[in-house]
Design a protein around this motif. Structure first.
Motif, PDB file in Angstrom:
ATOM      1  N   GLY A 304      -7.653   1.028 -35.234  1.00 16.35           N
ATOM      2  CA  GLY A 304      -6.576   0.837 -36.110  1.00 16.35           C
ATOM      3  C   GLY A 304      -5.084   0.889 -35.569  1.00 16.35           C
ATOM      4  O   GLY A 304      -4.221  -0.099 -36.196  1.00 16.35           O
ATOM      5  N   ALA A 305      -4.885   1.677 -34.577  1.00 17.90           N
ATOM      6  CA  ALA A 305      -3.704   1.360 -33.855  1.00 17.90           C
ATOM      7  C   ALA A 305      -3.478   0.657 -32.835  1.00 17.90           C
ATOM      8  O   ALA A 305      -3.436   0.880 -31.507  1.00 17.90           O
ATOM      9  CB  ALA A 305      -3.166   3.164 -33.451  1.00 17.90           C
ATOM     10  N   ILE A 306      -3.722  -0.749 -33.235  1.00 16.18           N
ATOM     11  CA  ILE A 306      -3.701  -1.936 -32.116  1.00 16.18           C
ATOM     12  C   ILE A 306      -2.367  -2.490 -32.120  1.00 16.18           C
ATOM     13  O   ILE A 306      -2.031  -2.713 -33.254  1.00 16.18           O
ATOM     14  CB  ILE A 306      -4.824  -2.703 -32.336  1.00 16.18           C
ATOM     15  CG1 ILE A 306      -6.019  -2.021 -32.217  1.00 16.18           C
ATOM     16  CG2 ILE A 306      -4.793  -3.975 -31.280  1.00 16.18           C
ATOM     17  CD1 ILE A 306      -6.485  -1.466 -30.946  1.00 16.18           C
ATOM     18  N   ARG A 307      -1.726  -2.622 -30.977  1.00 12.76           N
ATOM     19  CA  ARG A 307      -0.399  -3.555 -31.233  1.00 12.76           C
ATOM     20  C   ARG A 307      -0.387  -4.717 -30.227  1.00 12.76           C
ATOM     21  O   ARG A 307      -0.966  -4.449 -29.091  1.00 12.76           O
ATOM     22  CB  ARG A 307       0.727  -2.413 -30.304  1.00 12.76           C
ATOM     23  CG  ARG A 307       2.084  -2.811 -30.244  1.00 12.76           C
ATOM     24  CD  ARG A 307       2.586  -3.650 -31.624  1.00 12.76           C
ATOM     25  NE  ARG A 307       3.925  -3.194 -31.995  1.00 12.76           N
ATOM     26  CZ  ARG A 307       4.805  -4.623 -31.830  1.00 12.76           C
ATOM     27  NH1 ARG A 307       4.492  -5.724 -31.685  1.00 12.76           N
ATOM     28  NH2 ARG A 307       6.239  -4.404 -32.189  1.00 12.76           N
ATOM     29  N   ILE A 308       0.111  -5.703 -30.721  1.00 12.00           N
ATOM     30  CA  ILE A 308       0.205  -6.987 -30.148  1.00 12.00           C
ATOM     31  C   ILE A 308       1.585  -7.382 -29.833  1.00 12.00           C
ATOM     32  O   ILE A 308       2.636  -7.415 -30.396  1.00 12.00           O
ATOM     33  CB  ILE A 308      -0.302  -8.239 -31.131  1.00 12.00           C
ATOM     34  CG1 ILE A 308      -1.738  -7.748 -31.407  1.00 12.00           C
ATOM     35  CG2 ILE A 308      -0.393  -9.457 -30.171  1.00 12.00           C
ATOM     36  CD1 ILE A 308      -2.388  -8.823 -32.462  1.00 12.00           C
ATOM     37  N   PHE A 309       1.804  -7.529 -28.266  1.00 11.08           N
ATOM     38  CA  PHE A 309       2.999  -7.683 -27.685  1.00 11.08           C
ATOM     39  C   PHE A 309       3.434  -9.235 -27.502  1.00 11.08           C
ATOM     40  O   PHE A 309       2.584  -9.854 -27.008  1.00 11.08           O
ATOM     41  CB  PHE A 309       3.242  -6.905 -26.583  1.00 11.08           C
ATOM     42  CG  PHE A 309       3.240  -5.548 -26.700  1.00 11.08           C
ATOM     43  CD1 PHE A 309       4.136  -4.830 -27.135  1.00 11.08           C
ATOM     44  CD2 PHE A 309       1.955  -5.045 -26.178  1.00 11.08           C
ATOM     45  CE1 PHE A 309       3.980  -3.293 -27.564  1.00 11.08           C
ATOM     46  CE2 PHE A 309       1.780  -3.398 -26.534  1.00 11.08           C
ATOM     47  CZ  PHE A 309       2.911  -2.770 -26.936  1.00 11.08           C
ATOM     48  N   PRO A 310       4.829  -9.768 -27.554  1.00 11.31           N
ATOM     49  CA  PRO A 310       5.102 -11.098 -27.056  1.00 11.31           C
ATOM     50  C   PRO A 310       4.862 -11.033 -25.525  1.00 11.31           C
ATOM     51  O   PRO A 310       4.942  -9.946 -24.865  1.00 11.31           O
ATOM     52  CB  PRO A 310       6.386 -11.178 -27.657  1.00 11.31           C
ATOM     53  CG  PRO A 310       7.152  -9.517 -27.675  1.00 11.31           C
ATOM     54  CD  PRO A 310       5.646  -9.046 -28.280  1.00 11.31           C
ATOM     55  N   SER A 311       4.456 -12.097 -25.137  1.00  7.83           N
ATOM     56  CA  SER A 311       4.314 -12.176 -23.229  1.00  7.83           C
ATOM     57  C   SER A 311       5.516 -11.631 -22.525  1.00  7.83           C
ATOM     58  O   SER A 311       5.248 -11.177 -21.525  1.00  7.83           O
ATOM     59  CB  SER A 311       3.965 -13.537 -22.878  1.00  7.83           C
ATOM     60  OG  SER A 311       4.865 -14.382 -23.419  1.00  7.83           O
ATOM     61  N   ARG A 312       6.672 -11.720 -22.953  1.00  7.06           N
ATOM     62  CA  ARG A 312       7.890 -11.431 -22.474  1.00  7.06           C
ATOM     63  C   ARG A 312       8.011  -9.820 -22.158  1.00  7.06           C
ATOM     64  O   ARG A 312       8.641  -9.380 -21.205  1.00  7.06           O
ATOM     65  CB  ARG A 312       9.278 -11.909 -23.259  1.00  7.06           C
ATOM     66  CG  ARG A 312       9.274 -11.362 -24.390  1.00  7.06           C
ATOM     67  CD  ARG A 312      10.744 -11.580 -25.125  1.00  7.06           C
ATOM     68  NE  ARG A 312      10.783 -10.976 -26.572  1.00  7.06           N
ATOM     69  CZ  ARG A 312      10.705  -9.793 -27.102  1.00  7.06           C
ATOM     70  NH1 ARG A 312      10.719  -8.902 -26.147  1.00  7.06           N
ATOM     71  NH2 ARG A 312      10.638  -9.355 -28.220  1.00  7.06           N
ATOM     72  N   PHE A 313       7.354  -9.240 -23.357  1.00  6.90           N
ATOM     73  CA  PHE A 313       7.413  -7.577 -23.022  1.00  6.90           C
ATOM     74  C   PHE A 313       6.557  -7.471 -21.981  1.00  6.90           C
ATOM     75  O   PHE A 313       6.714  -6.413 -21.185  1.00  6.90           O
ATOM     76  CB  PHE A 313       6.977  -7.040 -24.408  1.00  6.90           C
ATOM     77  CG  PHE A 313       6.927  -5.792 -24.254  1.00  6.90           C
ATOM     78  CD1 PHE A 313       7.980  -5.028 -24.898  1.00  6.90           C
ATOM     79  CD2 PHE A 313       5.882  -4.957 -24.128  1.00  6.90           C
ATOM     80  CE1 PHE A 313       8.090  -3.631 -24.851  1.00  6.90           C
ATOM     81  CE2 PHE A 313       5.553  -3.505 -24.188  1.00  6.90           C
ATOM     82  CZ  PHE A 313       7.129  -2.990 -24.461  1.00  6.90           C
ATOM     83  N   VAL A 314       5.129  -8.121 -21.797  1.00  8.38           N
ATOM     84  CA  VAL A 314       4.395  -7.735 -20.891  1.00  8.38           C
ATOM     85  C   VAL A 314       4.960  -7.939 -19.395  1.00  8.38           C
ATOM     86  O   VAL A 314       4.922  -7.345 -18.587  1.00  8.38           O
ATOM     87  CB  VAL A 314       2.914  -8.186 -21.076  1.00  8.38           C
ATOM     88  CG1 VAL A 314       2.070  -7.768 -19.910  1.00  8.38           C
ATOM     89  CG2 VAL A 314       2.468  -8.034 -22.297  1.00  8.38           C
TER      90      VAL A 314
END
Length: 463
Positions: A304-314
């Protein structure tokens, strides 16, 4: 899945504070909020009361409530320096204590999700819940083709409960900020509200499970249960039953050092292969969200607690690792800006870097070691307190919304590694997953994986 209600409750007692903490839910009654606020205000102004009695009373009240309040009730204990120690200790002990729905209630709820003839979808369906969690409960069942499944059924009226909690929650946080403005939580509150609403949607969680199957398919030491799409709705998630033991149950058998290390390596890959290769993180690393296989691999649960980040954040995460490794303050400043921090002074960056050294330290040390070599169990909290005081001295900070689950995952997973007493080469594991990091390649992999798994766009997305 070999869950039990008691096992899940026991395994939720884990240090998940983080630097900025987890703000997710708040108590329902304004009286409780007001009482907490008054006592904290009195404490800030120098008045003293019998705080241990108040804290015990608060735990008793909150512990008897149903729903997602267990996690939200701990919010006060997650702000370093904002709460008297007695409150922090009592709230940290609060367990998931939702009384299970009775069979007649379960039947009505299943009828609402799958129709009046819902039982025809199953050869058998256990009347007793196998596990209780903050949003729902799990029942073991068998499909007509003989497959064993777990049916996670959401408690009724959770959306209205959450909306009510969030109103109280914002009132309390607003008060905290007036009392102490060191850490502005506005963006963090928006982030956690969006993630909480996502957790209410079990169709989204089924998509997240498909995504994790794709991202972790190469790792034989990690099992992801598959959703049964035909028997999933927004409030019912049906998935394969996977066999495993709770981690404390495993630790009670006194596993060998290699068995402990095997569990740790599987957990590290389960959390960080998705992050460094696809920009995705599982934001809830407590010990109730995975079980241990007979070969000491893991079953990863609860998506349920899944976060998708923009590539710049990684890219910022990778850059900060390099900045700490090379003591490059300019690169650290660039990394924090990539994360979304604004108006940072050099002094503030130096304070934030102290926390980064704590988090990244094991990854920089190219040798087998424990995740924390200081035997002091309060070491992490002491670092957080020191950083908090440094931020207060340098004018405070507003953490970006993208930061909160990365911070929470790092600290929560570190707590599991401490419990395991794992001794591995963390640097080597990191390099295995991120040594060839490329921002553009991650963006391409992420887009393809999200399309294939049919994952909806994140709420509040700024990608």
């Amino acid at each position: 899945m070999n869950w039990s209600v008691s096992d899940v409750a026991d395994e939720r007692n884990i240090d998940n504070t983080g630097l900025f903490g987890e703000f997710r839910r708040m108590v329902r009654t304004s009286g409780t909020v007001g009482g907490i606020a008054a006592r904290i205000a009195g404490h800030k102004m120098g008045f003293r009361s019998n705080q241990s009695i108040h804290a015990e009373d608060l735990k008793s009240v909150l512990g008897g409530l149903k729903g997602p309040l267990m996690k939200g009730a701990q919010l006060l204990s997650t702000i370093p320096g904002a709460l008297p120690e007695e409150y922090a200790k009592e709230l940290a002990q609060l367990q998931a204590n939702a009384p299970p729905m009775g069979w007649n209630f379960v039947r009505r709820r299943m009828s609402a999700e799958l129709g009046p003839n819902w039982e025809r979808n199953f050869r058998s369906f256990n009347r007793e819940a196998s596990a209780a969690a903050s949003l729902g409960q799990v029942h073991r069942a068998v499909l007509p083709d003989g497959r064993e499944v777990a049916c996670k059924l959401q408690y009724p009226d959770m959306k209205s409960t959450v909306e009510s909690d969030l109103k109280q929650f914002r009132m309390a946080v607003s008060l905290f900020y007036r009392l102490d403005s060191t850490i502005c939580q506005d963006d963090v509150l928006e982030e956690l509200q969006d993630r909480l609403y996502e957790e209410l949607d079990y169709l989204r969680e089924a998509a997240n499970m498909r995504l994790y199957h794709l991202m972790l398919s190469e790792f034989e030491d990690i099992t992801i249960p598959r959703p049964v799409d035909a028997l999933c709705t927004q409030r019912l998630l049906t998935m394969e039953w996977v066999n495993g033991r709770g981690i404390q149950q495993v630790l009670d058998t006194n596993p060998t050092q290699e068995e402990r290390n095997r569990m740790a390596r599987a957990l590290f890959r389960a959390w960080y292969a998705p992050l460094y290769r696809y920009g995705v993180i599982h934001g809830d690393p407590h010990m109730g969200n995975f079980t241990v296989r007979d070969d000491y691999g893991i079953n990863l649960l609860d998506f349920g607690a899944i976060r998708i980040f923009p590539s710049r954040f990684v890219q910022g995460i990778i850059d900060l690792h390099r900045a700490i490794e090379t003591d490059d303050e300019d690169l650290a400043m660039h990394a924090y800006e990539a994360w979304g921090f604004v108006n940072l002074s050099r002094d503030t960056v130096r304070v934030l870097n102290e926390w980064a050294r704590f988090i990244y330290g094991p990854l920089l040390d190219d040798r087998e070691r424990f995740i924390q070599e200081d035997n002091d169990p309060q070491y992490g909290r002491a670092v957080a307190e020191r950083v908090y005081n440094g931020l207060k001295r340098t004018g405070g900070v507003q953490p970006p919304r993208e930061f909160v689950l990365v911070d929470r995952s790092a600290v929560g997973l570190g707590s599991v590694f401490l419990r395991l007493k794992a001794k591995v080469n963390w640097h080597e594991l990191f390099q295995e997953l991120a040594g060839d990091f490329n921002e553009a390649a991650l963006a391409r992999r992420q887009a393809e994986a999200l399309r294939t798994a049919r994952v909806p766009a994140p709420l509040g997305s700024r990608n």
